[in-house]
Design an enzyme around this catalytic site. Sequence first.
Site, PDB file in Angstrom:
ATOM      1  N   LYS A   7      -0.268  -6.602  -7.816  1.00 45.92           N
ATOM      2  CA  LYS A   7      -0.547  -7.442  -7.416  1.00 45.92           C
ATOM      3  C   LYS A   7      -2.322  -8.004  -8.075  1.00 45.92           C
ATOM      4  O   LYS A   7      -2.841  -9.118  -7.427  1.00 45.92           O
ATOM      5  CB  LYS A   7      -0.613  -7.429  -6.196  1.00 45.92           C
ATOM      6  CG  LYS A   7      -1.566  -7.652  -4.996  1.00 45.92           C
ATOM      7  CD  LYS A   7      -0.670  -9.661  -4.664  1.00 45.92           C
ATOM      8  CE  LYS A   7      -1.038 -10.174  -3.339  1.00 45.92           C
ATOM      9  NZ  LYS A   7      -3.217  -9.830  -3.187  1.00 45.92           N
TER      10      LYS A   7
ATOM     11  N   SER B 265       0.522  -8.947   1.458  1.00 43.20           N
ATOM     12  CA  SER B 265      -0.952  -8.923   0.994  1.00 43.20           C
ATOM     13  C   SER B 265      -1.400  -8.825   2.141  1.00 43.20           C
ATOM     14  O   SER B 265      -0.734  -9.420   3.664  1.00 43.20           O
ATOM     15  CB  SER B 265      -1.653 -10.190   0.455  1.00 43.20           C
ATOM     16  OG  SER B 265      -2.820 -10.712   1.638  1.00 43.20           O
ATOM     17  N   SER B 266      -2.343  -7.884   2.908  1.00 43.12           N
ATOM     18  CA  SER B 266      -2.856  -7.986   4.822  1.00 43.12           C
ATOM     19  C   SER B 266      -2.961  -9.343   4.805  1.00 43.12           C
ATOM     20  O   SER B 266      -3.111  -9.568   6.493  1.00 43.12           O
ATOM     21  CB  SER B 266      -3.999  -7.130   4.970  1.00 43.12           C
ATOM     22  OG  SER B 266      -4.042  -5.690   3.772  1.00 43.12           O
ATOM     23  N   ARG B 267      -3.552 -10.317   4.501  1.00 47.40           N
ATOM     24  CA  ARG B 267      -3.902 -12.188   4.073  1.00 47.40           C
ATOM     25  C   ARG B 267      -2.781 -12.398   4.954  1.00 47.40           C
ATOM     26  O   ARG B 267      -2.691 -13.481   5.699  1.00 47.40           O
ATOM     27  CB  ARG B 267      -5.223 -12.363   2.909  1.00 47.40           C
ATOM     28  CG  ARG B 267      -6.223 -11.812   3.047  1.00 47.40           C
ATOM     29  CD  ARG B 267      -7.055 -12.395   2.373  1.00 47.40           C
ATOM     30  NE  ARG B 267      -9.007 -11.755   2.111  1.00 47.40           N
ATOM     31  CZ  ARG B 267      -9.491 -10.930   1.191  1.00 47.40           C
ATOM     32  NH1 ARG B 267      -8.194 -10.908   0.395  1.00 47.40           N
ATOM     33  NH2 ARG B 267     -10.837 -10.921   1.723  1.00 47.40           N
TER      34      ARG B 267
ATOM     35  N   HIS C  13       0.328  -1.277   0.627  1.00 47.34           N
ATOM     36  CA  HIS C  13      -0.129  -0.105   0.127  1.00 47.34           C
ATOM     37  C   HIS C  13       1.244   1.666   0.168  1.00 47.34           C
ATOM     38  O   HIS C  13       0.629   2.452  -0.949  1.00 47.34           O
ATOM     39  CB  HIS C  13      -0.607   0.136   1.661  1.00 47.34           C
ATOM     40  CG  HIS C  13      -1.597  -1.003   1.522  1.00 47.34           C
ATOM     41  ND1 HIS C  13      -1.836  -1.678   2.494  1.00 47.34           N
ATOM     42  CD2 HIS C  13      -3.163  -1.709   0.078  1.00 47.34           C
ATOM     43  CE1 HIS C  13      -2.711  -2.806   2.226  1.00 47.34           C
ATOM     44  NE2 HIS C  13      -3.302  -2.602   1.259  1.00 47.34           N
TER      45      HIS C  13
HETATM   46  P1  AMP Z   1      -6.238  -4.072  -0.158  1.00 43.88           P
HETATM   47  O1  AMP Z   1      -5.901  -3.242   0.975  1.00 43.88           O
HETATM   48  O2  AMP Z   1      -5.972  -5.449  -0.226  1.00 43.88           O
HETATM   49  O3  AMP Z   1      -7.317  -3.984  -1.153  1.00 43.88           O
HETATM   50  O4  AMP Z   1      -5.296  -3.009  -1.304  1.00 43.88           O
HETATM   51  C1  AMP Z   1      -5.730  -2.091  -1.374  1.00 43.88           C
HETATM   52  C2  AMP Z   1      -4.746  -1.769  -2.932  1.00 43.88           C
HETATM   53  O5  AMP Z   1      -3.292  -1.803  -2.288  1.00 43.88           O
HETATM   54  C3  AMP Z   1      -4.572  -2.263  -3.863  1.00 43.88           C
HETATM   55  O6  AMP Z   1      -4.611  -1.985  -4.677  1.00 43.88           O
HETATM   56  C4  AMP Z   1      -3.899  -3.316  -3.824  1.00 43.88           C
HETATM   57  O7  AMP Z   1      -3.540  -3.961  -5.411  1.00 43.88           O
HETATM   58  C5  AMP Z   1      -2.547  -2.591  -3.701  1.00 43.88           C
HETATM   59  N1  AMP Z   1      -1.830  -3.336  -2.796  1.00 43.88           N
HETATM   60  C6  AMP Z   1      -2.415  -4.935  -1.822  1.00 43.88           C
HETATM   61  N2  AMP Z   1      -0.755  -5.604  -2.094  1.00 43.88           N
HETATM   62  C7  AMP Z   1       0.034  -5.084  -2.754  1.00 43.88           C
HETATM   63  C8  AMP Z   1       1.690  -5.257  -2.609  1.00 43.88           C
HETATM   64  N3  AMP Z   1       1.826  -6.440  -3.143  1.00 43.88           N
HETATM   65  N4  AMP Z   1       2.267  -4.167  -4.095  1.00 43.88           N
HETATM   66  C9  AMP Z   1       1.437  -3.309  -4.548  1.00 43.88           C
HETATM   67  N5  AMP Z   1       0.427  -3.146  -4.325  1.00 43.88           N
HETATM   68  C10 AMP Z   1      -0.473  -3.831  -3.630  1.00 43.88           C
END
Ligand code: AMP
Length: 294
Positions: free
Chosen positions: A150, A186-188, A38
């Site tokens: 991602k 990843s948050s997961r 992020h």
């Molecule tokens: P999320 O909080 O998972 O919905 O992710 C928010 C944004 O961050 C989305 O555009 C994701 O694609 C991006 N994102 C999540 N993980 C990564 C990562 N490892 N590298 C780059 N962008 C990421």
Amino acid sequence: MEIINRRQRMSSVARKIRREQDRTIGLVPTMGALHEGHLSLVREARRMCDVVVVSVFVNPAQFGPGEDFAHYPRDLTKDTALLTDYNVDYIFAPPIEEIYPKGFSTYVNVEGLSEQLEGTARPGHFRGVATVVTILLNVVRPDFAFFGQKDGQQAIIIRRLVRDLALDSEIIVLPTVREDTGLAMSSRNLYLKPEEQQAAAVIHRALAKAKETYRAGERHGAKLTELVRTMIEAEPRVRLDYVSIMDGETLEKLDKLDERPMMIAVAAYVGKTRLIDNTTLNATKKKDGASAQA
Ligand code: AMP
């Protein structure tokens, strides 16, 4: 930095910035539990835009029944501290009813692109994503909105949605940020034990090997998917769901590979945790040097 909870306040702040101050706005949509992935988006937004808005909203519409909506990691205090360090101007952290008020009944569905891959495994997921992204883009009206490679299918769907609905924001897609092992952040990943995180790194190793094999001249899609499958299946802690090679814009499944932009996408389970990753082939470099290479 100001934390905004109400959509009307967010709209009026953004309107002022655009109209009275003539400054550019960058939006980084997230579900919080922020990590380096992020933050790479935030950094680029900071570099490109006068004003940076980060939204933090765990979007119920993109979770299916039985998925991890209730347990999804949430820590706005920690996220706020991180974003303060990054000099973010506004955090938009609305409660659910600000995004989906009583009687909400309008959804955005990007047909075709939404029903395959992640869409097959998670029916309705991309309808939820497309709907919330449309709302966020309409509330903030950013000049640029930043997304990660991602979630490759998501990025393709959002590009299409912005084009089809003539939304006035440019979508910037940035490379996947990885752990030292190669595992995509990843948050997961918080759900994984250290040995599971280690095992999950096979996903990236397999994708990297496929990319290398493509670069060495292999143009038979099935050969590459088989290579990925074999490598992942050799790791007992990881259960492959799919591996697929597609056109990088239409998501059409390809067997005869050529020189167009393409994506190899993988989903796999480690325990109950679903992980996705991808690598791009022939991704177009952007003028300023950023590209969606993963
Ligand atoms: P999320 O909080 O998972 O919905 O992710 C928010 C944004 O961050 C989305 O555009 C994701 O694609 C991006 N994102 C999540 N993980 C990564 C990562 N490892 N590298 C780059 N962008 C990421």
